[in-house]
Design a protein around this motif. Structure first.
Motif, PDB file in Angstrom:
ATOM      1  N   LEU A  32       0.816  -1.217   0.000  1.00  0.00           N
ATOM      2  CA  LEU A  32       0.000   0.000   0.000  1.00  0.00           C
ATOM      3  C   LEU A  32       0.851   1.270   0.000  1.00  0.00           C
ATOM      4  O   LEU A  32       0.440   2.283  -0.571  1.00  0.00           O
ATOM      5  CB  LEU A  32      -0.962  -0.009   1.194  1.00  0.00           C
ATOM      6  N   SER A  33       2.031   1.244   0.623  1.00  0.00           N
ATOM      7  CA  SER A  33       2.885   2.438   0.616  1.00  0.00           C
ATOM      8  C   SER A  33       3.404   2.707  -0.806  1.00  0.00           C
ATOM      9  O   SER A  33       3.426   3.858  -1.253  1.00  0.00           O
ATOM     10  CB  SER A  33       4.033   2.304   1.608  1.00  0.00           C
ATOM     11  N   LYS A  34       3.811   1.663  -1.517  1.00  0.00           N
ATOM     12  CA  LYS A  34       4.248   1.817  -2.908  1.00  0.00           C
ATOM     13  C   LYS A  34       3.091   2.295  -3.778  1.00  0.00           C
ATOM     14  O   LYS A  34       3.246   3.175  -4.627  1.00  0.00           O
ATOM     15  CB  LYS A  34       4.806   0.481  -3.433  1.00  0.00           C
ATOM     16  N   VAL A  38       2.765   5.647  -6.160  1.00  0.00           N
ATOM     17  CA  VAL A  38       2.402   5.564  -7.577  1.00  0.00           C
ATOM     18  C   VAL A  38       1.193   6.456  -7.866  1.00  0.00           C
ATOM     19  O   VAL A  38       1.146   7.140  -8.893  1.00  0.00           O
ATOM     20  CB  VAL A  38       2.119   4.102  -7.991  1.00  0.00           C
ATOM     21  N   ALA A  39       0.232   6.484  -6.974  1.00  0.00           N
ATOM     22  CA  ALA A  39      -0.995   7.262  -7.178  1.00  0.00           C
ATOM     23  C   ALA A  39      -0.718   8.761  -7.315  1.00  0.00           C
ATOM     24  O   ALA A  39      -1.484   9.479  -7.957  1.00  0.00           O
ATOM     25  CB  ALA A  39      -1.969   7.011  -6.036  1.00  0.00           C
ATOM     26  N   LYS A  40       0.370   9.232  -6.756  1.00  0.00           N
ATOM     27  CA  LYS A  40       0.718  10.656  -6.814  1.00  0.00           C
ATOM     28  C   LYS A  40       1.369  11.049  -8.137  1.00  0.00           C
ATOM     29  O   LYS A  40       1.450  12.225  -8.452  1.00  0.00           O
ATOM     30  CB  LYS A  40       1.674  11.004  -5.668  1.00  0.00           C
ATOM     31  N   LYS A  41       1.813  10.080  -8.919  1.00  0.00           N
ATOM     32  CA  LYS A  41       2.524  10.365 -10.171  1.00  0.00           C
ATOM     33  C   LYS A  41       1.556  10.679 -11.302  1.00  0.00           C
ATOM     34  O   LYS A  41       0.465  10.104 -11.374  1.00  0.00           O
ATOM     35  CB  LYS A  41       3.363   9.162 -10.586  1.00  0.00           C
ATOM     36  N   ASP A  49       7.721  -0.661 -13.315  1.00  0.00           N
ATOM     37  CA  ASP A  49       7.636  -1.002 -11.885  1.00  0.00           C
ATOM     38  C   ASP A  49       6.375  -0.422 -11.248  1.00  0.00           C
ATOM     39  O   ASP A  49       5.754  -1.060 -10.404  1.00  0.00           O
ATOM     40  CB  ASP A  49       8.868  -0.511 -11.127  1.00  0.00           C
ATOM     41  N   ASP A  50       6.017   0.795 -11.653  1.00  0.00           N
ATOM     42  CA  ASP A  50       4.794   1.413 -11.141  1.00  0.00           C
ATOM     43  C   ASP A  50       3.568   0.611 -11.572  1.00  0.00           C
ATOM     44  O   ASP A  50       2.652   0.371 -10.780  1.00  0.00           O
ATOM     45  CB  ASP A  50       4.666   2.858 -11.639  1.00  0.00           C
ATOM     46  N   LEU A  51       3.554   0.209 -12.831  1.00  0.00           N
ATOM     47  CA  LEU A  51       2.436  -0.593 -13.333  1.00  0.00           C
ATOM     48  C   LEU A  51       2.375  -1.939 -12.623  1.00  0.00           C
ATOM     49  O   LEU A  51       1.290  -2.449 -12.328  1.00  0.00           O
ATOM     50  CB  LEU A  51       2.548  -0.779 -14.846  1.00  0.00           C
ATOM     51  N   ALA A  52       3.534  -2.506 -12.297  1.00  0.00           N
ATOM     52  CA  ALA A  52       3.574  -3.771 -11.557  1.00  0.00           C
ATOM     53  C   ALA A  52       3.002  -3.594 -10.151  1.00  0.00           C
ATOM     54  O   ALA A  52       2.325  -4.490  -9.639  1.00  0.00           O
ATOM     55  CB  ALA A  52       4.992  -4.307 -11.492  1.00  0.00           C
TER      56      ALA A  52
END
Length: 119
Positions: A32-34, A38-41, A49-52
Motif C-alpha cells: 500500500l505504501s508503494k 504511484v498514485a501521486k505520479k 515497476d509502477d504498473l507492476a
C-alpha cells in the motif's frame, strides 16, 4: 460445487469466497505504501515497476508495443495498453473499453474495480 444459471460453475465454488481471497491478497501481496507513491505520479510518467505495483504485468503482442494485463482472482484478465503516451483499458480480444486519463483512474479501474471488485 454450486452450479449457477446456464450450467456455468460458480467461480467461488472453484476458488473459494472472493471476499476471503481479496482479504488475503490485501494482507499479503499489495504494498500500500508503494501504491500511494504511484498514485501521486502523473500517468505519463509511470514506469513498468509502477504498473507492476498496480498489478499490471507486461504482455507481448504484435499489435500493441506496450500491453499489460491485470488478472483478477478468478483468473480473468483485463488489459491496459499505452499508445502514443495515452493509456486505454481493453477487454476481451483487446477491444477498447475506455481511455484512462489519470493514474488514480487506472488504479480505480484496474485494481479496485477489476481485481479487488471493491466498487
Amino acid at each position: 460445487m454450486q452450479i449457477k444459471e446456464f450450467d456455468y460453475q460458480s467461480l467461488d465454488a472453484l476458488f473459494g469466497d472472493y471476499k476471503d481471497r481479496v482479504q488475503k491478497l490485501l494482507n499479503e501481496n499489495i504494498d500500500l505504501s508503494k501504491l500511494s507513491e504511484v498514485a501521486k505520479k502523473p500517468i505519463d510518467s509511470l514506469t513498468e515497476d509502477d504498473l507492476a505495483a498496480i498489478g499490471c504485468k507486461k504482455q507481448y503482442d504484435e499489435e500493441f508495443q506496450e500491453l499489460y494485463a491485470i488478472e483478477n482472482l478468478d483468473h480473468l484478465k483485463l488489459y491496459v495498453t499505452r499508445e502514443d503516451g495515452r493509456y486505454n483499458l481493453r477487454g476481451y480480444m483487446l477491444r477498447l473499453i475506455k481511455p484512462i486519463t489519470t493514474t488514480s483512474e487506472l488504479i480505480e479501474e484496474a485494481l479496485i474495480k477489476w481485481k479487488l471488485k471493491m466498487n
